[in-house]
Motif scaffolding. Structure first.
Motif, PDB file in Angstrom:
ATOM      1  N   UNK A  56     -51.921  54.837 -23.091  1.00 26.21           N
ATOM      2  CA  UNK A  56     -51.461  54.970 -24.468  1.00 26.21           C
ATOM      3  C   UNK A  56     -50.322  55.983 -24.554  1.00 26.21           C
ATOM      4  N   UNK A  57     -49.573  55.915 -25.626  1.00 24.51           N
ATOM      5  CA  UNK A  57     -48.438  56.827 -25.821  1.00 24.51           C
ATOM      6  C   UNK A  57     -48.924  58.268 -25.936  1.00 24.51           C
ATOM      7  N   UNK A  58     -48.179  59.182 -25.340  1.00 24.81           N
ATOM      8  CA  UNK A  58     -48.495  60.604 -25.407  1.00 24.81           C
ATOM      9  C   UNK A  58     -47.194  61.376 -25.490  1.00 24.81           C
ATOM     10  N   UNK A  59     -47.271  62.594 -25.997  1.00 27.85           N
ATOM     11  CA  UNK A  59     -46.086  63.434 -26.170  1.00 27.85           C
ATOM     12  C   UNK A  59     -45.683  63.991 -24.813  1.00 27.85           C
ATOM     13  N   UNK A  60     -44.487  63.651 -24.383  1.00 28.55           N
ATOM     14  CA  UNK A  60     -43.991  64.153 -23.087  1.00 28.55           C
ATOM     15  C   UNK A  60     -42.824  65.098 -23.327  1.00 28.55           C
ATOM     16  N   UNK A  61     -42.769  66.222 -22.696  1.00 30.60           N
ATOM     17  CA  UNK A  61     -43.793  66.716 -21.783  1.00 30.60           C
ATOM     18  C   UNK A  61     -44.974  67.298 -22.561  1.00 30.60           C
ATOM     19  N   UNK A  62     -46.153  67.055 -22.043  1.00 27.82           N
ATOM     20  CA  UNK A  62     -47.366  67.570 -22.681  1.00 27.82           C
ATOM     21  C   UNK A  62     -47.508  69.049 -22.344  1.00 27.82           C
ATOM     22  N   UNK A  63     -47.559  69.882 -23.360  1.00 28.12           N
ATOM     23  CA  UNK A  63     -47.664  71.329 -23.159  1.00 28.12           C
ATOM     24  C   UNK A  63     -49.105  71.829 -23.164  1.00 28.12           C
ATOM     25  N   UNK A  64     -50.038  70.969 -23.643  1.00 29.25           N
ATOM     26  CA  UNK A  64     -51.448  71.336 -23.676  1.00 29.25           C
ATOM     27  C   UNK A  64     -52.272  70.189 -23.104  1.00 29.25           C
ATOM     28  N   UNK A  65     -53.481  70.488 -22.694  1.00 31.93           N
ATOM     29  CA  UNK A  65     -54.377  69.454 -22.195  1.00 31.93           C
ATOM     30  C   UNK A  65     -54.688  68.449 -23.301  1.00 31.93           C
ATOM     31  N   UNK A  66     -54.771  68.912 -24.544  1.00 33.54           N
ATOM     32  CA  UNK A  66     -55.041  67.997 -25.659  1.00 33.54           C
ATOM     33  C   UNK A  66     -53.932  66.955 -25.823  1.00 33.54           C
ATOM     34  N   UNK A  67     -52.678  67.391 -25.681  1.00 36.77           N
ATOM     35  CA  UNK A  67     -51.557  66.451 -25.766  1.00 36.77           C
ATOM     36  C   UNK A  67     -51.642  65.397 -24.656  1.00 36.77           C
ATOM     37  N   UNK A  68     -52.005  65.827 -23.455  1.00 34.04           N
ATOM     38  CA  UNK A  68     -52.107  64.899 -22.322  1.00 34.04           C
ATOM     39  C   UNK A  68     -53.273  63.934 -22.487  1.00 34.04           C
ATOM     40  N   UNK A  69     -54.372  64.386 -23.087  1.00 31.69           N
ATOM     41  CA  UNK A  69     -55.535  63.507 -23.279  1.00 31.69           C
ATOM     42  C   UNK A  69     -55.249  62.359 -24.232  1.00 31.69           C
ATOM     43  N   UNK A  70     -54.194  62.476 -25.027  1.00 33.70           N
ATOM     44  CA  UNK A  70     -53.813  61.394 -25.934  1.00 33.70           C
ATOM     45  C   UNK A  70     -53.496  60.124 -25.153  1.00 33.70           C
ATOM     46  N   UNK A  71     -53.119  60.230 -23.877  1.00 40.95           N
ATOM     47  CA  UNK A  71     -52.820  59.050 -23.066  1.00 40.95           C
ATOM     48  C   UNK A  71     -54.060  58.216 -22.789  1.00 40.95           C
ATOM     49  N   UNK A  72     -55.249  58.802 -22.964  1.00 47.55           N
ATOM     50  CA  UNK A  72     -56.494  58.107 -22.670  1.00 47.55           C
ATOM     51  C   UNK A  72     -57.194  57.556 -23.904  1.00 47.55           C
ATOM     52  N   UNK A  73     -56.711  57.839 -25.086  1.00 44.36           N
ATOM     53  CA  UNK A  73     -57.344  57.356 -26.317  1.00 44.36           C
ATOM     54  C   UNK A  73     -56.339  56.563 -27.138  1.00 44.36           C
ATOM     55  N   UNK A  74     -56.843  55.598 -27.879  1.00 49.15           N
ATOM     56  CA  UNK A  74     -55.948  54.766 -28.663  1.00 49.15           C
ATOM     57  C   UNK A  74     -56.127  54.957 -30.133  1.00 49.15           C
TER      58      UNK A  74
END
Length: 74
Positions: A56-74
């Protein structure tokens, strides 16, 4: 498609392993659920999601683990 509250994250240094605990995978370690992928913290402090569940779309570059976890949820 897992929800954020369905994720379990296990930290091992700069690598965070992400599981969907709402879905029991018969080949998985008991209690962890389906392996979705990993999030790696780079030298610059950015978090990079990888793996089959990081679709799934995520904010790149991810500055926090929460931002990166967005890639796993829709």
């Amino acid at each position: 498609m897992p929800l954020l509250e369905d994720l379990s994250v296990y930290e091992d240094g700069d690598v965070f392993t992400v599981y969907d605990h709402s879905y029991e995978d018969e080949d998985a370690e008991p209690g962890r659920g389906r392996l979705l992928g990993t999030v790696t913290r780079g030298a610059g402090g950015d978090y990079v999601p990888e793996g089959p569940g990081a679709m799934f779309a995520w904010i790149a570059p991810a500055r926090t683990i929460d931002d990166a976890l967005a890639a796993f949820v829709g």
